[in-house]
Motif scaffolding. Structure first.
Motif, PDB file in Angstrom:
ATOM      1  N   SER A  59       0.849  -0.945   0.101  1.00  0.00           N
ATOM      2  CA  SER A  59      -0.087   0.321   0.035  1.00  0.00           C
ATOM      3  C   SER A  59       0.633   1.407   0.205  1.00  0.00           C
ATOM      4  O   SER A  59       1.766   1.374   0.771  1.00  0.00           O
ATOM      5  CB  SER A  59      -0.975   0.276   0.966  1.00  0.00           C
ATOM      6  OG  SER A  59      -1.709   1.293   1.566  1.00  0.00           O
ATOM      7  N   THR A  62       0.444   2.522   3.823  1.00  0.00           N
ATOM      8  CA  THR A  62       0.891   2.026   4.925  1.00  0.00           C
ATOM      9  C   THR A  62       0.905   1.126   4.693  1.00  0.00           C
ATOM     10  O   THR A  62       1.488   0.382   5.902  1.00  0.00           O
ATOM     11  CB  THR A  62      -0.695   2.141   6.497  1.00  0.00           C
ATOM     12  OG1 THR A  62      -1.389   1.412   5.284  1.00  0.00           O
ATOM     13  CG2 THR A  62      -1.224   3.474   6.126  1.00  0.00           C
ATOM     14  N   GLY A  65      -2.791  -3.244   4.917  1.00  0.00           N
ATOM     15  CA  GLY A  65      -3.457  -2.341   4.002  1.00  0.00           C
ATOM     16  C   GLY A  65      -4.103  -2.588   5.871  1.00  0.00           C
ATOM     17  O   GLY A  65      -3.478  -2.345   7.009  1.00  0.00           O
ATOM     18  N   LYS A  66      -5.328  -1.879   5.676  1.00  0.00           N
ATOM     19  CA  LYS A  66      -5.521  -1.095   7.316  1.00  0.00           C
ATOM     20  C   LYS A  66      -6.098  -2.242   8.030  1.00  0.00           C
ATOM     21  O   LYS A  66      -5.815  -1.883   9.326  1.00  0.00           O
ATOM     22  CB  LYS A  66      -7.214   0.088   7.069  1.00  0.00           C
ATOM     23  CG  LYS A  66      -6.432   1.003   6.009  1.00  0.00           C
ATOM     24  CD  LYS A  66      -7.953   1.786   6.246  1.00  0.00           C
ATOM     25  CE  LYS A  66      -7.456   3.379   5.791  1.00  0.00           C
ATOM     26  NZ  LYS A  66      -8.888   4.169   5.206  1.00  0.00           N
ATOM     27  N   GLY A  67      -6.634  -2.885   7.664  1.00  0.00           N
ATOM     28  CA  GLY A  67      -6.779  -4.135   8.709  1.00  0.00           C
ATOM     29  C   GLY A  67      -6.084  -5.237   9.725  1.00  0.00           C
ATOM     30  O   GLY A  67      -5.797  -4.781  10.452  1.00  0.00           O
ATOM     31  N   LEU A  69      -2.228  -3.293   9.315  1.00  0.00           N
ATOM     32  CA  LEU A  69      -2.480  -2.179  10.329  1.00  0.00           C
ATOM     33  C   LEU A  69      -2.668  -2.304  12.489  1.00  0.00           C
ATOM     34  O   LEU A  69      -2.274  -1.792  11.965  1.00  0.00           O
ATOM     35  CB  LEU A  69      -2.226  -1.158   9.829  1.00  0.00           C
ATOM     36  CG  LEU A  69      -1.391   0.413   9.899  1.00  0.00           C
ATOM     37  CD1 LEU A  69       0.040  -0.277  10.375  1.00  0.00           C
ATOM     38  CD2 LEU A  69      -1.765   1.615  10.015  1.00  0.00           C
ATOM     39  N   GLN A  70      -4.175  -2.524  11.552  1.00  0.00           N
ATOM     40  CA  GLN A  70      -5.678  -2.224  12.899  1.00  0.00           C
ATOM     41  C   GLN A  70      -5.146  -3.860  13.915  1.00  0.00           C
ATOM     42  O   GLN A  70      -4.719  -3.545  15.003  1.00  0.00           O
ATOM     43  CB  GLN A  70      -6.339  -1.976  12.621  1.00  0.00           C
ATOM     44  CG  GLN A  70      -7.225  -3.012  13.495  1.00  0.00           C
ATOM     45  CD  GLN A  70      -7.780  -1.535  14.526  1.00  0.00           C
ATOM     46  OE1 GLN A  70      -7.367  -0.522  14.272  1.00  0.00           O
ATOM     47  NE2 GLN A  70      -7.211  -1.314  15.917  1.00  0.00           N
ATOM     48  N   ARG A  73      -1.078  -2.708  16.069  1.00  0.00           N
ATOM     49  CA  ARG A  73      -1.224  -1.869  16.874  1.00  0.00           C
ATOM     50  C   ARG A  73      -2.161  -2.526  18.135  1.00  0.00           C
ATOM     51  O   ARG A  73      -1.919  -2.520  19.058  1.00  0.00           O
ATOM     52  CB  ARG A  73      -2.469  -0.985  16.556  1.00  0.00           C
ATOM     53  CG  ARG A  73      -2.588  -0.005  18.006  1.00  0.00           C
ATOM     54  CD  ARG A  73      -3.696   1.296  16.462  1.00  0.00           C
ATOM     55  NE  ARG A  73      -5.123   1.547  16.536  1.00  0.00           N
ATOM     56  CZ  ARG A  73      -5.702   1.742  15.754  1.00  0.00           C
ATOM     57  NH1 ARG A  73      -5.411   2.990  15.749  1.00  0.00           N
ATOM     58  NH2 ARG A  73      -7.112   1.683  16.092  1.00  0.00           N
ATOM     59  N   GLN A  99       4.602   6.914   3.931  1.00  0.00           N
ATOM     60  CA  GLN A  99       4.198   5.498   4.641  1.00  0.00           C
ATOM     61  C   GLN A  99       4.591   5.145   6.242  1.00  0.00           C
ATOM     62  O   GLN A  99       4.208   5.363   7.326  1.00  0.00           O
ATOM     63  CB  GLN A  99       4.871   4.263   3.436  1.00  0.00           C
ATOM     64  CG  GLN A  99       4.504   3.817   2.595  1.00  0.00           C
ATOM     65  CD  GLN A  99       5.405   3.163   1.530  1.00  0.00           C
ATOM     66  OE1 GLN A  99       6.700   3.068   2.142  1.00  0.00           O
ATOM     67  NE2 GLN A  99       4.114   1.952   0.566  1.00  0.00           N
ATOM     68  N   ASN A 102       1.940   8.123   7.897  1.00  0.00           N
ATOM     69  CA  ASN A 102       1.210   7.165   8.967  1.00  0.00           C
ATOM     70  C   ASN A 102       1.041   6.376   9.861  1.00  0.00           C
ATOM     71  O   ASN A 102       0.242   5.630  10.217  1.00  0.00           O
ATOM     72  CB  ASN A 102       0.492   6.754   6.797  1.00  0.00           C
ATOM     73  CG  ASN A 102       0.164   8.098   6.461  1.00  0.00           C
ATOM     74  OD1 ASN A 102       0.202   9.009   6.814  1.00  0.00           O
ATOM     75  ND2 ASN A 102      -0.466   7.898   4.610  1.00  0.00           N
ATOM     76  N   GLU A 106      -0.229   6.181  13.064  1.00  0.00           N
ATOM     77  CA  GLU A 106      -0.728   4.956  13.575  1.00  0.00           C
ATOM     78  C   GLU A 106      -1.073   3.800  15.030  1.00  0.00           C
ATOM     79  O   GLU A 106      -1.530   3.773  15.620  1.00  0.00           O
ATOM     80  CB  GLU A 106      -1.551   3.621  12.910  1.00  0.00           C
ATOM     81  CG  GLU A 106      -2.637   2.995  12.662  1.00  0.00           C
ATOM     82  CD  GLU A 106      -4.476   3.540  12.663  1.00  0.00           C
ATOM     83  OE1 GLU A 106      -5.245   2.857  13.539  1.00  0.00           O
ATOM     84  OE2 GLU A 106      -4.133   4.384  12.556  1.00  0.00           O
TER      85      GLU A 106
END
Length: 416
Positions: A59, A62, A65-67, A69-70, A73, A99, A102, A106
């Motif tokens: 990406s 980031t 993907g957002k999922g 990365l979550q 976290r 990157q 961002n 997060e």
């Protein structure tokens, strides 16, 4: 000016992140992360967790993907709740400033990419003024396109005109840009100064190489941590630093070696690695000149490494980039004492894998391919060293006759 700060990685815990793509399957990603973990260990960090994601490509925002990365976290938060702090997250590819910015926003921990980790290790290993200047140049080249990220602290300051002095605040935008441009100019000036200094060192080294007399030059090349320095110590009876860490050697060491009664110069060079930052190759030009000017390359390979064939390809590709692909060379398969294989059961009908090949079978394969241009040894256990010396002697003698046909050649025709 905000200076380039070498990451403090000792006694810290690290999480590794890599991608599984069409070009890089799951097995390859595991190998890359194994190597990344070794890099982290060399830098003093302890790896506690790995994350991978199957995607078409990284990406641009980031990396993952957002999922995913979550998920990372949530893991960091869970570790914090259990009073086990995660010191950093290391990504297996070079990240852009966007990157990194961002991801940091997060995850709220230190973010390193493969390049910055290697730069940290090089900075730790640099001993001479030459090596330190080369590392500093590579650091500034890496830092320059990422300056914007280093000034994001300005966006979080209050005050100024407008509503709260946020990102679009007129009261902060001007000074921030002014300081950013000032930093950019200072870094560009420093890069110019370092280039001049390295050019002077390169000229001095070039003069030294010309003054070495009529001796054949042999260079030990290969992937990092394959045993080049150990082999150098055996041949030259020297005390070159060697340990089971990546990039133990940064400065090229040159020693006069006598085999039989034939003298030649032997150079131990910096090891190569997958995804070696271009800035490092450019910065270490004077170090790599020993490879460029060598008459014979001894390509040392760790035969016990499960992915040694890929390492061979990486080294050959790097040598090609350096313009050394056509030089006389031979492959020295080292660490035969550490080679391990699993014999298949008689009723096992599955196709054999790399782990099912014995050392003797492997020897026959490579010797058939390279004939006299490969040899199998153990520098650590001093296995097969007499044959290795004899082989090197013959190759150096042949090159000497070709290069200096009118030189008084007093060396015997046979190895003693």
């Amino acid at each position: 000016m905000k200076e380039f700060v070498i990451s403090e990685v000792k006694a810290e815990t690290a999480v590794l992140v890599g991608l599984i793509t069409k070009e890089q399957d799951e097995d390859k990603t595991k190998e890359y992360l194994d190597e990344l973990e070794f890099l982290a260990d060399t830098a003093g960090a302890v790896t506690v967790k790995r994350f991978t994601q199957k995607v078409a490509g990284a990406s641009s925002v980031t990396y993952v993907g957002k999922g995913k990365l979550q998920e990372i976290r949530d893991y960091i938060k869970a570790e914090e709740d259990a009073e086990r702090e995660v010191g950093m997250v290391i990504f297996d590819d070079e990240l852009t400033a966007k990157q990194i910015r961002n991801i940091e926003a997060e995850l709220k921990v230190k973010i390193l990419d493969r390049t910055s980790l290697i730069l940290d290790i090089f900075a730790m290993r640099a001993q001479t003024a030459n090596a330190k200047a080369q590392v500093e140049l590579a650091q500034y080249r890496y830092m320059l396109p990422r300056l914007q990220r280093l000034w994001t602290h300005l966006e979080r300051q209050g005050g100024g005109s407008g509503s709260g002095g946020g990102k679009g605040s007129v009261g902060l935008r001007g000074p921030g840009e002014t300081q950013l441009e000032l930093d950019r100019r200072i870094i560009l000036q420093r890069i110019t100064l370092l280039k001049q200094r390295l050019a002077e060192i390169d000229q001095q080294k070039s003069t030294q190489r010309k003054n070495r007399g009529r001796l054949i030059r042999v260079a030990l090349v290969g992937y990092t941590n394959v045993g080049k320095s150990t082999l150098m110590n055996l041949l030259a009876k020297s005390e070159v630093f060697a340990e089971n860490k990546l990039f133990a050697t940064l400065d090229t060491t040159v020693r006069k070696v006598v085999v039989g009664n034939l003298p030649f110069l032997l150079a131990d060079t910096v090891g190569f690695i997958r995804k070696l930052p271009t800035d490092l190759i450019d910065s270490f030009k004077s170090t790599l000149d020993e490879t460029r000017e060598a008459d014979l390359l001894l390509h040392v390979v760790d035969i016990s490494h499960p992915d040694f064939e890929e390492q061979i390809r990486v080294v050959e590709s790097t040598l090609k980039d350096l313009g050394c692909a056509d030089k006389p060379s031979m492959i020295v398969f080292n660490k035969i004492d550490a080679y391990r294989w699993i014999e298949k059961e008689p009723d096992d009908l599955t196709a054999p894998t790399r782990e099912n090949v014995s050392l003797e079978e492997l020897k026959r394969t490579w010797m058939a391919k390279l004939q006299e241009n490969c040899i199998f040894i153990s520098a650590k256990e001093k296995t097969n060293m007499d044959e290795f010396r004899e082989t090197v002697y013959k190759k150096v003698r042949e090159l000497h006759v070709q290069k200096y046909p009118y030189n008084d050649f007093l060396y015997p025709a046979d190895f003693e």
